[in-house]
Design a protein around this motif. Sequence first.
Motif, PDB file in Angstrom:
ATOM      1  N   ASN A 146       0.827  -1.207   0.000  1.00 21.07           N
ATOM      2  CA  ASN A 146       0.000   0.000   0.000  1.00 21.07           C
ATOM      3  C   ASN A 146       0.863   1.259   0.000  1.00 21.07           C
ATOM      4  O   ASN A 146       0.546   2.236  -0.683  1.00 21.07           O
ATOM      5  N   ALA A 147       1.957   1.250   0.751  1.00 23.96           N
ATOM      6  CA  ALA A 147       2.856   2.410   0.783  1.00 23.96           C
ATOM      7  C   ALA A 147       3.489   2.634  -0.586  1.00 23.96           C
ATOM      8  O   ALA A 147       3.589   3.774  -1.048  1.00 23.96           O
ATOM      9  N   ASN A 148       3.914   1.553  -1.252  1.00 26.49           N
ATOM     10  CA  ASN A 148       4.515   1.682  -2.586  1.00 26.49           C
ATOM     11  C   ASN A 148       3.514   2.225  -3.590  1.00 26.49           C
ATOM     12  O   ASN A 148       3.852   3.065  -4.422  1.00 26.49           O
ATOM     13  N   VAL A 149       2.294   1.758  -3.525  1.00 27.28           N
ATOM     14  CA  VAL A 149       1.265   2.238  -4.446  1.00 27.28           C
ATOM     15  C   VAL A 149       0.998   3.719  -4.203  1.00 27.28           C
ATOM     16  O   VAL A 149       0.862   4.499  -5.143  1.00 27.28           O
ATOM     17  N   LYS A 150       0.956   4.118  -2.945  1.00 32.31           N
ATOM     18  CA  LYS A 150       0.694   5.516  -2.609  1.00 32.31           C
ATOM     19  C   LYS A 150       1.811   6.412  -3.133  1.00 32.31           C
ATOM     20  O   LYS A 150       1.563   7.478  -3.691  1.00 32.31           O
ATOM     21  N   VAL A 151       3.071   5.973  -2.977  1.00 32.83           N
ATOM     22  CA  VAL A 151       4.215   6.752  -3.452  1.00 32.83           C
ATOM     23  C   VAL A 151       4.176   6.847  -4.975  1.00 32.83           C
ATOM     24  O   VAL A 151       4.387   7.915  -5.546  1.00 32.83           O
ATOM     25  N   SER A 152       3.905   5.730  -5.655  1.00 31.45           N
ATOM     26  CA  SER A 152       3.883   5.759  -7.124  1.00 31.45           C
ATOM     27  C   SER A 152       2.727   6.631  -7.629  1.00 31.45           C
ATOM     28  O   SER A 152       2.879   7.338  -8.631  1.00 31.45           O
ATOM     29  N   GLN A 153       1.612   6.629  -6.964  1.00 36.80           N
ATOM     30  CA  GLN A 153       0.504   7.494  -7.369  1.00 36.80           C
ATOM     31  C   GLN A 153       0.877   8.964  -7.178  1.00 36.80           C
ATOM     32  O   GLN A 153       0.563   9.806  -8.019  1.00 36.80           O
ATOM     33  N   LYS A 154       1.578   9.268  -6.103  1.00 37.58           N
ATOM     34  CA  LYS A 154       2.009  10.638  -5.847  1.00 37.58           C
ATOM     35  C   LYS A 154       2.974  11.088  -6.946  1.00 37.58           C
ATOM     36  O   LYS A 154       2.873  12.214  -7.444  1.00 37.58           O
ATOM     37  N   ASP A 155       3.911  10.212  -7.335  1.00 37.62           N
ATOM     38  CA  ASP A 155       4.851  10.546  -8.408  1.00 37.62           C
ATOM     39  C   ASP A 155       4.122  10.785  -9.720  1.00 37.62           C
ATOM     40  O   ASP A 155       4.441  11.732 -10.449  1.00 37.62           O
ATOM     41  N   LEU A 156       3.138   9.943 -10.019  1.00 38.10           N
ATOM     42  CA  LEU A 156       2.387  10.120 -11.260  1.00 38.10           C
ATOM     43  C   LEU A 156       1.625  11.441 -11.267  1.00 38.10           C
ATOM     44  O   LEU A 156       1.581  12.143 -12.284  1.00 38.10           O
ATOM     45  N   ILE A 157       1.053  11.806 -10.163  1.00 31.82           N
ATOM     46  CA  ILE A 157       0.310  13.071 -10.076  1.00 31.82           C
ATOM     47  C   ILE A 157       1.260  14.250 -10.253  1.00 31.82           C
ATOM     48  O   ILE A 157       0.961  15.201 -10.973  1.00 31.82           O
ATOM     49  N   GLU A 158       2.427  14.178  -9.602  1.00 34.38           N
ATOM     50  CA  GLU A 158       3.397  15.257  -9.739  1.00 34.38           C
ATOM     51  C   GLU A 158       3.883  15.396 -11.178  1.00 34.38           C
ATOM     52  O   GLU A 158       4.014  16.507 -11.700  1.00 34.38           O
ATOM     53  N   ARG A 159       4.161  14.268 -11.852  1.00 33.96           N
ATOM     54  CA  ARG A 159       4.581  14.311 -13.257  1.00 33.96           C
ATOM     55  C   ARG A 159       3.500  14.891 -14.146  1.00 33.96           C
ATOM     56  O   ARG A 159       3.774  15.713 -15.025  1.00 33.96           O
ATOM     57  N   ALA A 160       2.259  14.448 -13.924  1.00 38.56           N
ATOM     58  CA  ALA A 160       1.154  14.951 -14.740  1.00 38.56           C
ATOM     59  C   ALA A 160       0.980  16.458 -14.534  1.00 38.56           C
ATOM     60  O   ALA A 160       0.754  17.200 -15.495  1.00 38.56           O
ATOM     61  N   LEU A 161       1.130  16.920 -13.311  1.00 35.74           N
ATOM     62  CA  LEU A 161       1.009  18.340 -13.026  1.00 35.74           C
ATOM     63  C   LEU A 161       2.135  19.127 -13.699  1.00 35.74           C
ATOM     64  O   LEU A 161       1.905  20.180 -14.300  1.00 35.74           O
ATOM     65  N   ALA A 162       3.353  18.595 -13.632  1.00 37.93           N
ATOM     66  CA  ALA A 162       4.485  19.266 -14.272  1.00 37.93           C
ATOM     67  C   ALA A 162       4.288  19.334 -15.786  1.00 37.93           C
ATOM     68  O   ALA A 162       4.541  20.372 -16.404  1.00 37.93           O
TER      69      ALA A 162
END
Length: 109
Positions: free
Chosen positions: A75-91
Amino acid sequence: MGVNCIMVDFFGTYGGHICGIGGFLAAIAALLYARARVAEFERSVLDLDWQQVSELSLDVAKLKKAAQKWQNNENANVKVSQKDLIERALAERLIQQSGTVQPIRKMEM
Protein backbone atom coordinates in the motif's frame (compact mmCIF):
# COMPACT_ATOMS: atom_id res chain seq x y z
CA MET A 1 -73.30 -21.96 16.37
CA GLY A 2 -72.57 -25.64 16.51
CA VAL A 3 -69.31 -26.62 14.77
CA ASN A 4 -67.61 -23.20 14.91
CA CYS A 5 -68.34 -22.83 18.58
CA ILE A 6 -66.97 -26.29 19.35
CA MET A 7 -63.75 -25.57 17.36
CA VAL A 8 -63.22 -22.24 19.11
CA ASP A 9 -63.81 -23.82 22.49
CA PHE A 10 -61.41 -26.67 21.69
CA PHE A 11 -58.54 -24.49 20.40
CA GLY A 12 -59.20 -21.83 22.98
CA THR A 13 -58.99 -24.37 25.75
CA TYR A 14 -56.33 -26.74 24.40
CA GLY A 15 -54.49 -24.63 21.80
CA GLY A 16 -51.92 -23.39 24.26
CA HIS A 17 -51.29 -26.92 25.50
CA ILE A 18 -50.86 -28.21 21.94
CA CYS A 19 -48.38 -25.40 21.11
CA GLY A 20 -46.51 -26.04 24.35
CA ILE A 21 -46.16 -29.74 23.62
CA GLY A 22 -45.01 -28.93 20.07
CA GLY A 23 -42.40 -26.51 21.40
CA PHE A 24 -41.25 -29.06 23.97
CA LEU A 25 -40.82 -31.72 21.29
CA ALA A 26 -38.93 -29.27 19.06
CA ALA A 27 -36.60 -28.42 21.97
CA ILE A 28 -35.96 -32.11 22.66
CA ALA A 29 -35.19 -32.68 18.95
CA ALA A 30 -32.76 -29.73 18.93
CA LEU A 31 -31.09 -31.03 22.09
CA LEU A 32 -30.62 -34.51 20.62
CA TYR A 33 -29.24 -33.04 17.38
CA ALA A 34 -26.76 -30.85 19.28
CA ARG A 35 -25.66 -33.78 21.44
CA ALA A 36 -25.06 -35.90 18.34
CA ARG A 37 -22.94 -33.13 16.81
CA VAL A 38 -20.88 -32.76 20.01
CA ALA A 39 -20.34 -36.51 20.22
CA GLU A 40 -19.19 -36.55 16.57
CA PHE A 41 -16.76 -33.70 17.29
CA GLU A 42 -15.42 -35.47 20.39
CA ARG A 43 -14.77 -38.63 18.36
CA SER A 44 -12.96 -36.61 15.67
CA VAL A 45 -10.55 -34.91 18.14
CA LEU A 46 -10.00 -37.89 20.40
CA ASP A 47 -6.52 -38.72 19.06
CA LEU A 48 -5.49 -35.16 18.22
CA ASP A 49 -2.04 -33.98 19.30
CA TRP A 50 -2.75 -30.68 21.02
CA GLN A 51 0.93 -29.68 20.98
CA GLN A 52 0.83 -29.72 17.17
CA VAL A 53 -2.37 -27.71 17.19
CA SER A 54 -0.78 -25.01 19.35
CA GLU A 55 2.31 -24.91 17.09
CA LEU A 56 0.11 -24.63 14.01
CA SER A 57 -1.84 -21.77 15.55
CA LEU A 58 1.44 -19.95 16.24
CA ASP A 59 2.51 -20.54 12.63
CA VAL A 60 -0.80 -19.14 11.40
CA ALA A 61 -0.36 -16.06 13.57
CA LYS A 62 3.15 -15.50 12.17
CA LEU A 63 1.87 -15.90 8.61
CA LYS A 64 -0.94 -13.41 9.25
CA LYS A 65 1.54 -10.88 10.63
CA ALA A 66 3.86 -11.35 7.63
CA ALA A 67 0.95 -10.97 5.20
CA GLN A 68 -0.21 -7.81 6.96
CA LYS A 69 3.31 -6.36 6.84
CA TRP A 70 3.60 -7.17 3.13
CA GLN A 71 0.21 -5.59 2.43
CA ASN A 72 1.19 -2.43 4.33
CA ASN A 73 4.42 -2.18 2.31
CA GLU A 74 2.50 -2.71 -0.92
CA ASN A 75 0.00 0.00 0.00
CA ALA A 76 2.86 2.41 0.78
CA ASN A 77 4.51 1.68 -2.59
CA VAL A 78 1.27 2.24 -4.45
CA LYS A 79 0.69 5.52 -2.61
CA VAL A 80 4.21 6.75 -3.45
CA SER A 81 3.88 5.76 -7.12
CA GLN A 82 0.50 7.49 -7.37
CA LYS A 83 2.01 10.64 -5.85
CA ASP A 84 4.85 10.55 -8.41
CA LEU A 85 2.39 10.12 -11.26
CA ILE A 86 0.31 13.07 -10.08
CA GLU A 87 3.40 15.26 -9.74
CA ARG A 88 4.58 14.31 -13.26
CA ALA A 89 1.15 14.95 -14.74
CA LEU A 90 1.01 18.34 -13.03
CA ALA A 91 4.49 19.27 -14.27
CA GLU A 92 3.60 18.23 -17.84
CA ARG A 93 0.41 20.26 -17.70
CA LEU A 94 2.27 23.33 -16.47
CA ILE A 95 4.80 22.88 -19.29
CA GLN A 96 2.02 22.60 -21.87
CA GLN A 97 0.21 25.68 -20.51
CA SER A 98 3.28 27.88 -20.38
CA GLY A 99 4.44 26.94 -23.87
CA THR A 100 8.16 27.33 -23.44
CA VAL A 101 9.98 26.48 -20.33
CA GLN A 102 13.14 28.27 -19.41
CA PRO A 103 15.45 26.86 -16.82
CA ILE A 104 15.83 28.77 -13.62
CA ARG A 105 19.09 30.76 -13.59
CA LYS A 106 21.12 31.35 -10.55
CA MET A 107 21.70 35.00 -9.88
CA GLU A 108 24.37 36.21 -7.60
CA MET A 109 23.73 39.21 -5.47
